[in-house]
Design a protein around this motif. Structure first.
Motif, short mmCIF file in Angstrom:
data_model
loop_
_atom_site.label_atom_id
_atom_site.label_comp_id
_atom_site.label_asym_id
_atom_site.label_seq_id
_atom_site.Cartn_x
_atom_site.Cartn_y
_atom_site.Cartn_z
N GLN A 1 0.82 -1.21 0.00
CA GLN A 1 0.00 0.00 0.00
C GLN A 1 0.86 1.26 0.00
OE1 GLN A 1 -1.93 -1.73 3.42
NE2 GLN A 1 -1.18 -0.11 4.76
N SER A 2 0.29 2.39 0.37
CA SER A 2 0.85 3.73 0.16
C SER A 2 0.91 3.96 -1.34
CB SER A 2 2.21 3.90 0.86
OG SER A 2 2.58 5.25 0.86
N LEU A 3 2.02 4.39 -1.93
CA LEU A 3 2.11 4.42 -3.39
C LEU A 3 2.34 2.98 -3.84
CD1 LEU A 3 4.17 7.65 -4.18
CD2 LEU A 3 1.71 7.30 -4.25
N THR A 4 1.25 2.30 -4.14
CA THR A 4 1.26 0.84 -4.23
C THR A 4 2.06 0.32 -5.41
OG1 THR A 4 -0.94 0.84 -3.25
CG2 THR A 4 -0.22 -1.19 -4.31
N ASN A 5 2.92 -0.63 -5.12
CA ASN A 5 3.61 -1.41 -6.14
C ASN A 5 3.04 -2.83 -6.05
OD1 ASN A 5 5.32 -2.99 -7.69
ND2 ASN A 5 7.20 -2.04 -6.95
N VAL A 6 2.19 -3.19 -6.99
CA VAL A 6 1.49 -4.48 -6.91
C VAL A 6 2.47 -5.64 -6.88
CG1 VAL A 6 -0.15 -5.98 -8.08
CG2 VAL A 6 -0.52 -3.51 -8.07
N GLU A 7 3.60 -5.52 -7.56
CA GLU A 7 4.56 -6.62 -7.61
C GLU A 7 5.12 -6.97 -6.24
OE1 GLU A 7 7.66 -6.40 -10.43
OE2 GLU A 7 6.32 -6.69 -12.15
N LEU A 8 5.17 -6.02 -5.33
CA LEU A 8 5.66 -6.34 -3.99
C LEU A 8 4.77 -7.37 -3.32
CD1 LEU A 8 6.63 -2.79 -2.64
CD2 LEU A 8 8.11 -4.50 -3.72
N GLY A 9 3.48 -7.32 -3.61
CA GLY A 9 2.57 -8.30 -3.05
C GLY A 9 2.52 -9.58 -3.85
N GLN B 1 12.14 -8.02 1.87
CA GLN B 1 13.24 -7.07 1.89
C GLN B 1 13.96 -7.06 0.55
OE1 GLN B 1 13.97 -4.84 4.61
NE2 GLN B 1 14.86 -3.94 2.77
N ALA B 2 14.11 -8.23 -0.07
CA ALA B 2 14.75 -8.29 -1.39
C ALA B 2 13.95 -7.51 -2.42
CB ALA B 2 14.91 -9.74 -1.83
N LEU B 3 12.63 -7.62 -2.37
CA LEU B 3 11.79 -6.87 -3.29
C LEU B 3 11.90 -5.37 -3.06
CD1 LEU B 3 8.65 -9.17 -3.24
CD2 LEU B 3 10.16 -8.76 -5.20
N LEU B 4 11.92 -4.96 -1.80
CA LEU B 4 12.08 -3.53 -1.50
C LEU B 4 13.45 -3.03 -1.95
CD1 LEU B 4 10.48 -3.36 2.06
CD2 LEU B 4 9.63 -2.19 0.01
N ASN B 5 14.48 -3.83 -1.76
CA ASN B 5 15.82 -3.41 -2.16
C ASN B 5 15.92 -3.17 -3.66
OD1 ASN B 5 16.66 -3.63 0.49
ND2 ASN B 5 17.63 -5.63 0.24
N ALA B 6 15.10 -3.87 -4.43
CA ALA B 6 15.13 -3.74 -5.88
C ALA B 6 14.14 -2.69 -6.39
CB ALA B 6 14.82 -5.08 -6.53
N ASP C 1 13.02 1.09 -6.72
CA ASP C 1 13.51 2.47 -6.63
C ASP C 1 12.57 3.37 -5.84
OD1 ASP C 1 15.74 1.81 -8.12
OD2 ASP C 1 14.87 2.47 -10.03
N GLY C 2 11.31 3.00 -5.74
CA GLY C 2 10.35 3.83 -5.01
C GLY C 2 10.05 3.32 -3.62
N SER C 3 10.95 2.54 -3.05
CA SER C 3 10.66 1.88 -1.77
C SER C 3 10.36 2.87 -0.64
CB SER C 3 11.81 0.96 -1.37
OG SER C 3 13.02 1.69 -1.22
N ALA C 4 10.92 4.06 -0.70
CA ALA C 4 10.68 5.04 0.37
C ALA C 4 9.22 5.44 0.46
CB ALA C 4 11.54 6.28 0.14
N ASP C 5 8.47 5.27 -0.64
CA ASP C 5 7.06 5.64 -0.67
C ASP C 5 6.14 4.45 -0.46
OD1 ASP C 5 7.60 8.36 -1.28
OD2 ASP C 5 7.95 7.80 -3.38
N GLY D 1 7.91 3.16 4.58
CA GLY D 1 8.94 4.06 4.09
C GLY D 1 8.78 5.48 4.60
N ASP D 2 9.89 6.21 4.63
CA ASP D 2 9.86 7.58 5.14
C ASP D 2 9.04 8.51 4.26
OD1 ASP D 2 11.49 6.81 7.20
OD2 ASP D 2 13.35 7.46 6.23
N GLY D 3 8.74 8.10 3.04
CA GLY D 3 7.96 8.94 2.14
C GLY D 3 6.47 8.76 2.26
#
Length: 234
Positions: free
Chosen positions: A49-57, A75-80, A82-86, A102-104
């Motif tokens: 959620q937040s600025l949702t990246n569907v692939e993370l789920g 964590q591996a998905l977040l590391n890859a 670029d928008g993980s802060a959001d 994320g801080d964003g």
């Protein structure tokens, strides 16, 4: 814009084998939250959620099915990403849990983790939203009701504490999804969405009630038909 809860429950089936049920429920002040945010399979539940990246789920639960630990997988998905802060990402697997905000993320945001569950939200009225959601689930986990119902009720507790703060956005949505390793077929009421409503949790609760009744009525009807066929063959 969202708050959600992910849950793992273990139990023994009639043969004494360990089984798991996983569930995720989510609501937001936007339409169709059930499309991008909740992800579940027989190995875990993840909410993105937040600025949702569907692939993370979607990829997250695939990684769990492949045998990765949830912390390593997410964590591996977040590391890859670029928008993980959001992003806001959390979930549970058979042997662990993961939470990330994320801080964003915007407005009030945060997450919490308890015994076999995680809760997270952003753009909320305050911390009480995720606290009430978590407390309601924890207080009612042994009530005997199906997990889908208890997850919807947990969302209702969070909504009563203020929910999403954007009161100018009246079109809202909610969803619940459950997977159970002990069920050969998923009941109709374990995967439900209300895509556009001004009171989505109330509507999701009613949708659940009707879906459960319809499922049970269908099982009873099929059992009666099968019994009649058996008698006819005597």
């Amino acid at each position: 814009m969202t708050f959600s809860i992910c849950v793992r429950e273990s139990y023994e089936d009639d043969e004494g084998d360990e089984q798991f049920r996983f569930g995720v429920a989510v609501t937001t002040r936007l339409p169709a939250v059930g499309v991008p945010c909740p992800h579940v399979n027989e190995h875990g539940a993840v909410a993105t959620q937040s600025l949702t990246n569907v692939e993370l789920g979607s990829r997250g639960v695939e990684y769990l099915a492949d045998g990765l630990g949830i912390e390593d997988a997410l964590q591996a998905l977040l590391n890859a990403d670029d928008g993980s802060a959001d992003r806001q990402l959390h979930g549970v697997s058979r042997d662990g849990a993961f939470t990330f905000s994320g801080d964003g993320c915007s407005g009030w945001y945060g997450h919490t983790e308890g015994e076999n569950y995680t809760v997270a939200g952003n753009l909320l009225a305050g911390e009480a939203v995720i606290e009430r959601t978590a407390d309601h689930y924890a207080d009612h986990r042994d009530d005997g009701d199906p997990l889908a119902k208890r997850l919807i009720d947990a969302l209702g507790a969070g909504q009563a504490a203020g929910g999403d703060k954007r009161e100018d956005l009246t079109v809202q949505s909610a969803a619940v999804r459950v997977a159970d390793t002990g069920d050969d077929e998923r009941p109709y009421y374990d995967d439900l969405r209300v895509d556009a409503s001004e009171d989505p949790i109330v509507d999701l609760r009613e949708t659940y009630r009707l879906a459960k009744r319809g499922y049970e009525d269908a099982l009873e009807r099929y059992a009666e038909d099968a019994s009649e066929e058996d008698r006819g063959g005597e």
